[in-house]
Design an enzyme around this catalytic site. Structure first.
Site, PDB file in Angstrom:
ATOM      1  CE  LYS A 248       5.321  70.768  -7.064  1.00 54.05           C
ATOM      2  NZ  LYS A 248       5.178  71.993  -6.322  1.00 54.05           N
TER       3      LYS A 248
ATOM      4  CG  ASP B 160       8.479  70.891  -4.740  1.00 51.76           C
ATOM      5  OD1 ASP B 160       7.657  71.754  -4.391  1.00 51.76           O
ATOM      6  OD2 ASP B 160       8.428  69.726  -4.320  1.00 51.76           O
TER       7      ASP B 160
ATOM      8  CB  ILE C 298      15.543  62.679   8.123  1.00 53.92           C
ATOM      9  CG1 ILE C 298      15.411  63.465   6.819  1.00 53.92           C
ATOM     10  CG2 ILE C 298      14.216  62.029   8.500  1.00 53.92           C
ATOM     11  CD1 ILE C 298      15.032  62.608   5.615  1.00 53.92           C
TER      12      ILE C 298
HETATM   13  N1  LIG Z   1      10.162  75.716  -1.614  1.00 55.35           N
HETATM   14  C1  LIG Z   1       9.001  76.296  -1.805  1.00 55.35           C
HETATM   15  O1  LIG Z   1       8.940  77.501  -2.096  1.00 55.35           O
HETATM   16  C2  LIG Z   1       7.717  75.546  -1.647  1.00 55.35           C
HETATM   17  C3  LIG Z   1       7.675  74.340  -0.981  1.00 55.35           C
HETATM   18  N2  LIG Z   1       6.466  73.717  -0.791  1.00 55.35           N
HETATM   19  C4  LIG Z   1       6.406  72.437  -0.100  1.00 55.35           C
HETATM   20  O2  LIG Z   1       6.944  72.576   1.214  1.00 55.35           O
HETATM   21  C5  LIG Z   1       7.618  71.363   1.582  1.00 55.35           C
HETATM   22  C6  LIG Z   1       9.072  71.681   1.931  1.00 55.35           C
HETATM   23  O3  LIG Z   1       9.708  72.255   0.799  1.00 55.35           O
HETATM   24  P1  LIG Z   1      11.232  72.732   0.835  1.00 55.35           P
HETATM   25  O4  LIG Z   1      11.516  73.356   2.157  1.00 55.35           O
HETATM   26  O5  LIG Z   1      11.433  73.508  -0.392  1.00 55.35           O
HETATM   27  O6  LIG Z   1      11.982  71.328   0.718  1.00 55.35           O
HETATM   28  P2  LIG Z   1      13.466  70.955   1.178  1.00 55.35           P
HETATM   29  O7  LIG Z   1      13.855  69.762   0.422  1.00 55.35           O
HETATM   30  O8  LIG Z   1      14.341  72.149   1.148  1.00 55.35           O
HETATM   31  O9  LIG Z   1      13.248  70.587   2.730  1.00 55.35           O
HETATM   32  C7  LIG Z   1      12.542  69.474   3.177  1.00 55.35           C
HETATM   33  C8  LIG Z   1      13.112  69.110   4.549  1.00 55.35           C
HETATM   34  O10 LIG Z   1      12.302  68.079   5.104  1.00 55.35           O
HETATM   35  C9  LIG Z   1      13.158  67.123   5.694  1.00 55.35           C
HETATM   36  N3  LIG Z   1      12.471  65.857   5.801  1.00 55.35           N
HETATM   37  C10 LIG Z   1      12.203  64.950   4.822  1.00 55.35           C
HETATM   38  N4  LIG Z   1      11.521  63.910   5.322  1.00 55.35           N
HETATM   39  C11 LIG Z   1      11.348  64.163   6.637  1.00 55.35           C
HETATM   40  C12 LIG Z   1      10.723  63.456   7.700  1.00 55.35           C
HETATM   41  N5  LIG Z   1      10.151  62.287   7.521  1.00 55.35           N
HETATM   42  N6  LIG Z   1      10.727  64.008   8.936  1.00 55.35           N
HETATM   43  C13 LIG Z   1      11.327  65.205   9.132  1.00 55.35           C
HETATM   44  N7  LIG Z   1      11.922  65.919   8.162  1.00 55.35           N
HETATM   45  C14 LIG Z   1      11.941  65.405   6.935  1.00 55.35           C
HETATM   46  C15 LIG Z   1      14.389  67.102   4.791  1.00 55.35           C
HETATM   47  O11 LIG Z   1      15.513  66.576   5.454  1.00 55.35           O
HETATM   48  C16 LIG Z   1      14.540  68.583   4.468  1.00 55.35           C
HETATM   49  O12 LIG Z   1      15.364  69.248   5.407  1.00 55.35           O
HETATM   50  C17 LIG Z   1       7.443  70.404   0.389  1.00 55.35           C
HETATM   51  O13 LIG Z   1       6.300  69.629   0.577  1.00 55.35           O
HETATM   52  C18 LIG Z   1       7.248  71.357  -0.770  1.00 55.35           C
HETATM   53  O14 LIG Z   1       6.535  70.737  -1.834  1.00 55.35           O
HETATM   54  C19 LIG Z   1       5.299  74.271  -1.213  1.00 55.35           C
HETATM   55  C20 LIG Z   1       5.286  75.463  -1.857  1.00 55.35           C
HETATM   56  C21 LIG Z   1       6.501  76.170  -2.198  1.00 55.35           C
HETATM   57  O1  LIG Z   2       7.495  77.570  -5.225  1.00 59.10           O
HETATM   58  C1  LIG Z   2       7.830  77.465  -6.405  1.00 59.10           C
HETATM   59  O2  LIG Z   2       9.002  77.660  -6.789  1.00 59.10           O
HETATM   60  C2  LIG Z   2       6.828  77.123  -7.469  1.00 59.10           C
HETATM   61  C3  LIG Z   2       5.481  76.832  -6.952  1.00 59.10           C
HETATM   62  C4  LIG Z   2       5.340  75.424  -6.526  1.00 59.10           C
HETATM   63  O3  LIG Z   2       5.855  74.516  -7.115  1.00 59.10           O
HETATM   64  C5  LIG Z   2       4.517  75.118  -5.370  1.00 59.10           C
HETATM   65  O4  LIG Z   2       3.862  76.029  -4.861  1.00 59.10           O
HETATM   66  O5  LIG Z   2       4.500  73.955  -4.931  1.00 59.10           O
END
Ligand SMILES: NC(=O)C1=CN([C@@H]2O[C@H](COP(=O)(O)OP(=O)(O)OC[C@H]3O[C@@H](n4cnc5c(N)ncnc54)[C@H](O)[C@@H]3O)[C@@H](O)[C@H]2O)C=CC1
Ligand SMILES: O=C(O)CCC(=O)C(=O)O
Length: 387
Positions: free
Chosen positions: A97, A132, A221
């Protein structure tokens, strides 16, 4: 140590205690790379946890960490989680990562992501990365100008597209499996879900739940995403309940769905939770593994995050064999069965669901290590990188 002060400091370098502490911290990891490019402002850390199953794979997070230590802690935990995720989802990649220190709303530039791409390239295939939290496909279109070891870029650039789509789908399968285990039916409607974070994954999960006729409580947020989900709900002839960031932990719901930061299941939040299960996409939801036991003791079912959120990984890993949406969907669907088996195994062995999931991963890693004892003519990946 504040990240802004992270300049070469001979006193620190000479301090063997600090060096020992650092090696102690990364003791379970194969390699940690600090990337520094003053010209673009890039400060990033790449962590490779374990490559027993294949080259390391994991997204890159951009976040305004308060200190380098915070960034390092995050990337170490996230990369370890990827080793588990690959092992559990039967994927031939290892755990890695990266984190970029900075505010995704203010500090991004094409040059910064190109510089990051060069650092990824310098690892010569030991590490593949993509989006991510805080990063988008467009950022990695820039990075991919410098290296082939990028995945999850748009289809028009030859990638498999937005990996948050299968991630959100995997969360939906996780919610269905949880409903099946808890209530005997995997229907999504008629239940209440409290979603934290309406980003790339959380928004799609919320939308699908609204479409299925579920009750949805949300928080984020950023006001724009709240407005956007409200508009979506009214288009679908329904409503969402909006609460502030802190209230989400105490709302009454069937399932808490964390889709933002990690560490949100902790000593402070667990006593407030009024839900029957925790099932979400956020990586490292538990502040500490001991919190799995705490949830268990309180009768709250925990779906190990790395089982539920494997959809994105499944897609980006699959991309290297040539994109195939049907295959990705089929593999993502397997999250349903995998999670149900973990719930059942945990019940049978009277262990936490996290222990049951970790055992599954350990078994796979041990099997692979045994296989690695045999001579094979080549260890090069099955897929070919186009130069
Ligand atoms: N994008 C993906 O395919 C994957 C994402 N994840 C995990 O899922 C989670 C979300 O990922 P994404 O949707 O890609 O990220 P993103 O950055 O698109 O969305 C995160 C959202 O959470 C909000 N946020 C941040 N702090 C907050 C708080 N304290 N209270 C409420 N909302 C808050 C942000 O404003 C944002 O809208 C992360 O932990 C990421 O590592 C895991 C596997 C794959
Ligand atoms: O979801 C991705 O693009 C890669 C996989 C990854 O980083 C995750 O599962 O947290």
């Amino acid at each position: 140590m504040k990240w802004r002060d992270f300049t070469v400091n001979q006193q620190l370098v000479n301090n063997s205690q600090v060096e020992q502490d650092m090696f102690q911290k990364i003791v379970g990891h194969e390699q940690v790379v600090f990337c520094n490019d003053p010209a673009t402002g890039l400060q990033a850390i790449i962590a490779i946890h374990n490559t027993t199953l294949g080259p390391a794979l994991g997204g890159t997070r951009m976040y305004p960490y308060a200190s380098v230590d915070d960034a390092l802690d995050d990337v170490l935990r996230l990369s370890e989680g990827m080793t588990h995720k690959c092992a559990a989802a039967d994927i031939d990649f290892g755990g890695g990562k990266a984190v970029i220190i900075g505010d995704p709303k203010k500090d991004k530039s094409a040059a910064l992501f190109r510089a990051f791409g060069q650092f990824v390239d310098s690892l010569n295939g030991r590490f593949y990365t993509g989006t991510d939290m805080g990063t988008t496909m467009d950022d990695f279109v820039q990075a991919s100008k410098e290296t082939n070891f990028i995945n999850g870029i748009p289809e028009e650039y030859g990638g498999s597209g937005d990996s948050s789509v299968p991630t959100a789908q995997g969360v939906i399968y996780g919610l269905m499996a949880t409903n099946k285990f808890l209530f005997g039916s995997d229907h999504l409607h008629g239940r209440t879900y409290a979603i934290q974070g309406l980003g790339k994954v959380g928004y799609k999960v919320a939308e699908q739940l609204l479409q299925a006729g579920a009750k949805v409580i949300v928080t984020d947020i950023y006001e724009e995403v709240i407005q956007s989900i409200q508009t979506k709900a009214s288009e679908l002839g329904t409503t969402v309940t909006v609460v502030n960031s802190d209230e989400i932990y105490k709302v009454e719901a069937d399932i808490f769905v964390p889709c933002a930061m990690g560490g949100i299941v902790n000593d402070q939040t667990i006593p407030r939770l009024q839900v029957k299960a925790v099932v979400g996409s956020a990586n490292n939801q538990l502040k500490d593994n001991l919190h799995a036991k705490e949830l268990h003791d309180r009768g709250i079912l925990y779906a190990p995050d790395y089982i539920v959120n494997a959809g994105g990984l499944i897609q980006v890993a699959d991309e290297l064999y040539g994109p195939n949406k049907e295959r990705v969907l089929l593999k993502t669907k397997a999250i349903y069965q995998s999670l149900l088996e973990i719930y059942e195994q945990a019940n049978l062995d009277v262990i936490t669901t996290l222990e049951a999931a970790n055992r599954k991963c350990q078994n796979r890693l041990e099997q692979q290590l045994k296989r690695n004892n045999f001579f094979t003519r080549t260890r090069s990946p099955k897929w070919q990188i186009k130069e």
